[in-house]
Design a protein around this motif. Structure first.
Motif, mmCIF file in Angstrom:
data_model
loop_
_atom_site.group_PDB
_atom_site.id
_atom_site.type_symbol
_atom_site.label_atom_id
_atom_site.label_comp_id
_atom_site.label_asym_id
_atom_site.label_seq_id
_atom_site.Cartn_x
_atom_site.Cartn_y
_atom_site.Cartn_z
ATOM 1 N N ALA A 261 0.874 -1.167 0.000
ATOM 2 C CA ALA A 261 0.000 0.000 0.000
ATOM 3 C C ALA A 261 0.913 1.219 0.000
ATOM 4 C CB ALA A 261 -0.893 -0.005 1.239
ATOM 5 N N ARG A 262 0.351 2.358 -0.315
ATOM 6 C CA ARG A 262 1.176 3.566 -0.413
ATOM 7 C C ARG A 262 0.570 4.722 0.367
ATOM 8 N NH1 ARG A 262 2.669 0.856 -5.106
ATOM 9 N NH2 ARG A 262 4.824 1.290 -5.663
ATOM 10 N N LEU A 263 1.463 5.509 0.951
ATOM 11 C CA LEU A 263 1.040 6.708 1.666
ATOM 12 C C LEU A 263 1.702 7.892 0.971
ATOM 13 C CD1 LEU A 263 -0.475 7.646 4.279
ATOM 14 C CD2 LEU A 263 1.773 7.674 5.390
ATOM 15 N N THR A 264 0.889 8.813 0.446
ATOM 16 C CA THR A 264 1.474 9.953 -0.266
ATOM 17 C C THR A 264 2.043 10.954 0.750
ATOM 18 O OG1 THR A 264 -0.493 11.341 -0.266
ATOM 19 C CG2 THR A 264 -0.321 9.698 -2.040
ATOM 20 N N ALA A 265 2.808 11.915 0.226
ATOM 21 C CA ALA A 265 3.472 12.875 1.121
ATOM 22 C C ALA A 265 2.464 13.646 1.969
ATOM 23 C CB ALA A 265 4.335 13.830 0.294
ATOM 24 N N GLU A 266 1.250 13.867 1.439
ATOM 25 C CA GLU A 266 0.259 14.607 2.233
ATOM 26 C C GLU A 266 -0.713 13.673 2.948
ATOM 27 O OE1 GLU A 266 0.016 13.997 -0.993
ATOM 28 O OE2 GLU A 266 -1.568 15.192 -1.936
ATOM 29 N N GLY A 267 -0.344 12.390 3.033
ATOM 30 C CA GLY A 267 -1.091 11.505 3.911
ATOM 31 C C GLY A 267 -2.294 10.824 3.299
ATOM 32 N N ALA A 268 -2.328 10.664 1.978
ATOM 33 C CA ALA A 268 -3.416 9.907 1.350
ATOM 34 C C ALA A 268 -2.980 8.453 1.224
ATOM 35 C CB ALA A 268 -3.745 10.488 -0.022
ATOM 36 N N LEU A 269 -3.821 7.559 1.681
ATOM 37 C CA LEU A 269 -3.511 6.126 1.584
ATOM 38 C C LEU A 269 -4.060 5.592 0.271
ATOM 39 C CD1 LEU A 269 -2.421 3.572 3.059
ATOM 40 C CD2 LEU A 269 -4.790 3.163 3.757
ATOM 41 N N ARG A 270 -3.196 4.919 -0.489
ATOM 42 C CA ARG A 270 -3.589 4.352 -1.783
ATOM 43 C C ARG A 270 -3.310 2.856 -1.765
ATOM 44 N NH1 ARG A 270 -4.066 8.045 -5.905
ATOM 45 N NH2 ARG A 270 -3.423 6.509 -7.452
ATOM 46 N N SER A 271 -4.277 2.069 -2.144
ATOM 47 C CA SER A 271 -4.086 0.617 -2.101
ATOM 48 C C SER A 271 -3.400 0.116 -3.363
ATOM 49 C CB SER A 271 -5.420 -0.096 -1.889
ATOM 50 O OG SER A 271 -6.304 0.224 -2.931
ATOM 51 N N CYS A 272 -3.301 0.964 -4.372
ATOM 52 C CA CYS A 272 -2.632 0.568 -5.627
ATOM 53 C C CYS A 272 -1.990 1.805 -6.236
ATOM 54 C CB CYS A 272 -3.659 -0.027 -6.596
ATOM 55 S SG CYS A 272 -3.026 -0.334 -8.259
ATOM 56 N N LEU A 273 -0.860 1.599 -6.914
ATOM 57 C CA LEU A 273 -0.196 2.699 -7.629
ATOM 58 C C LEU A 273 -1.172 3.377 -8.584
ATOM 59 C CD1 LEU A 273 2.656 3.874 -7.905
ATOM 60 C CD2 LEU A 273 3.221 2.005 -9.443
ATOM 61 N N PHE A 274 -2.042 2.579 -9.174
ATOM 62 C CA PHE A 274 -2.951 3.102 -10.198
ATOM 63 C C PHE A 274 -4.343 3.416 -9.664
ATOM 64 C CE2 PHE A 274 0.371 0.852 -12.409
ATOM 65 C CZ PHE A 274 0.674 1.715 -13.443
ATOM 66 N N SER A 275 -4.502 3.404 -8.340
ATOM 67 C CA SER A 275 -5.828 3.677 -7.764
ATOM 68 C C SER A 275 -6.396 4.986 -8.282
ATOM 69 C CB SER A 275 -5.736 3.816 -6.238
ATOM 70 O OG SER A 275 -5.499 2.603 -5.628
ATOM 71 N N VAL A 276 -7.704 5.006 -8.441
ATOM 72 C CA VAL A 276 -8.340 6.283 -8.759
ATOM 73 C C VAL A 276 -9.072 6.816 -7.520
ATOM 74 C CG1 VAL A 276 -8.520 6.026 -11.259
ATOM 75 C CG2 VAL A 276 -10.262 4.985 -9.794
ATOM 76 N N ARG A 277 -8.967 6.060 -6.412
ATOM 77 C CA ARG A 277 -9.516 6.557 -5.146
ATOM 78 C C ARG A 277 -8.428 6.451 -4.082
ATOM 79 N NH1 ARG A 277 -13.716 2.890 -2.196
ATOM 80 N NH2 ARG A 277 -12.476 3.529 -0.391
ATOM 81 N N GLU A 278 -8.581 7.198 -3.004
ATOM 82 C CA GLU A 278 -7.608 7.147 -1.912
ATOM 83 C C GLU A 278 -8.291 7.616 -0.638
ATOM 84 O OE1 GLU A 278 -4.638 9.580 -3.875
ATOM 85 O OE2 GLU A 278 -5.428 11.417 -2.995
#
Ligand code: SAM
Ligand code: SF4
Length: 328
Positions: A261-278
């Motif tokens: 999973a990924r956490l962006t610099a401003e704290g959005a959690l993304r379950s996929c690199l290509f997610s369109v939701r977070e």
């Protein structure tokens, strides 16, 4: 109590990629345009305390085993060794993905702070081409950075090379030879439609199969191990001179085994690199949420993880964020 963080397809998240900044001192053509990048204001970026808290929740609630710092360029974040020192207290494999330009100075402090491993991006060994791809004439500095990482005891040190047709695909064998000589594993990555300039096209992708054909014609290869959740398919050189890998994100996606999973610099959690939701974890972190509430939000987001990306199919939707805004 630790419980598995699983999605509706039964895949367990054990690896978190944390972007510590969206900024970068390079402008790799397949990643960031030279101009028109809009940086996040400082107050929107997670603080070290906030990153540490999310990491703790992942470890304490879900048994996370691996945490990678990325960006943008993670070493562009001031006082990075201090963040590493905090995260090194957790029982996780701690690594970094970096362009390597500052490792000459930082590899020692990062290793001393508790960093375990490093992956350095290096797409060309030719000075002029390196400068053309990255926008910076600092190949020598990056090579020194790789040596500094090895000397500092970071292990393993790996090299990521994004292959772009017509840019650097004639350097497959040279890059592999470099890895063999320096004792680092080179991983050839397929160009993904996440470039900030939006210039990706299928013709620019150099399929992993082609890379392997070119490599094995010069250096015979044997499969190294089962692929598992790792995106790289790894091979051993038959002559014993180390290992090499390919990451076929486009032509042979590994979504069914994905554990990250990924956490962006401003704290959005993304379950996929290509997610369109977070999921906006920063709002929870700054809104007084308890750890359990944040853990629940993480679980909900991961539960929604889709089966996989659809690059190459009509259903593919490019995410609004580019690679450097997500954290590669
Ligand atoms: N700045 C660091 C670096 O370059 O290693 C970390 C962030 S960078 C976004 C992470 C990785 O993503 C790098 O290995 C980079 O080469 C890769 N990358 C960036 N844009 C890409 C693209 N469009 N397709 C495939 N890989 C890409
Ligand atoms: Fe910067 Fe890494 Fe993107 Fe290159 S790939 S522009 S070094 S974030």
């Amino acid at each position: 109590m630790v419980r598995p963080l699983v999605d509706s397809f039964g895949r367990q998240v054990l690896d978190l990629r944390v972007s510590v900044t969206d900024r970068c001192n390079f402008r790799c053509r397949y990643c960031m345009p030279e101009e028109d990048m809009h940086w996040l204001p400082r107050q929107e970026i997670l603080t070290f305390e906030e990153i540490e808290r999310v990491a703790h929740i992942f470890v304490d609630h879900f048994g996370l085993t691996s945490l990678r710092l990325t960006g943008g360029e993670p070493t562009a974040r001031a006082h990075l060794p201090e963040l590493v020192r905090r995260l090194a207290a957790l029982p996780v494999e701690l690594s970094i993905t970096t362009n390597g330009s500052t490792l000459g100075r930082l590899a020692g402090p990062l290793a001393a702070a508790g960093l375990h491993r490093a992956t350095v991006s290096l797409d060309s060994l030719r000075r002029d081409r390196f400068a053309e791809i990255t926008g910076r004439d600092v190949l020598a500095q990056v090579l020194e950075g790789i040596d500094a990482a090895v000397s500092a005891g970071l292990a393993p040190v790996k090299v990521n090379a994004v292959m772009v047709r017509g840019f650097n695909d004639d350097e497959v064998v040279d890059l592999a030879r470099f890895g063999r000589e320096r004792g680092v594993e080179v991983r050839f990555i397929e160009f993904m439609p996440l470039d900030g300039a939006g210039e990706w096209s299928a013709e620019r992708v150099v399929p992993a199969r082609e890379v392997l054909e070119r490599l094995s014609a010069v250096f015979p290869l044997v499969p190294f191990e089962q692929r598992g959740p790792q995106p790289a398919e790894r091979f051993r050189y038959l002559d014993g001179a180390g290992t090499v890998g390919v990451v076929a994100s486009v032509t042979r996606p590994f979504c069914e085994a994905c554990d990250r999973a990924r956490l962006t610099a401003e704290g959005a959690l993304r379950s996929c690199l290509f997610s369109v939701r977070e999921r906006d974890l920063r709002a929870l972190l700054r809104g007084g949420a308890q750890d359990d509430e944040i853990a629940q939000a993480i679980e909900d987001e991961v539960a929604s993880k889709w089966a996989g990306h659809a690059i190459g199919r009509v259903s593919f939707v490019r995410p609004a964020r580019s690679m450097s805004q997500i954290g590669g």
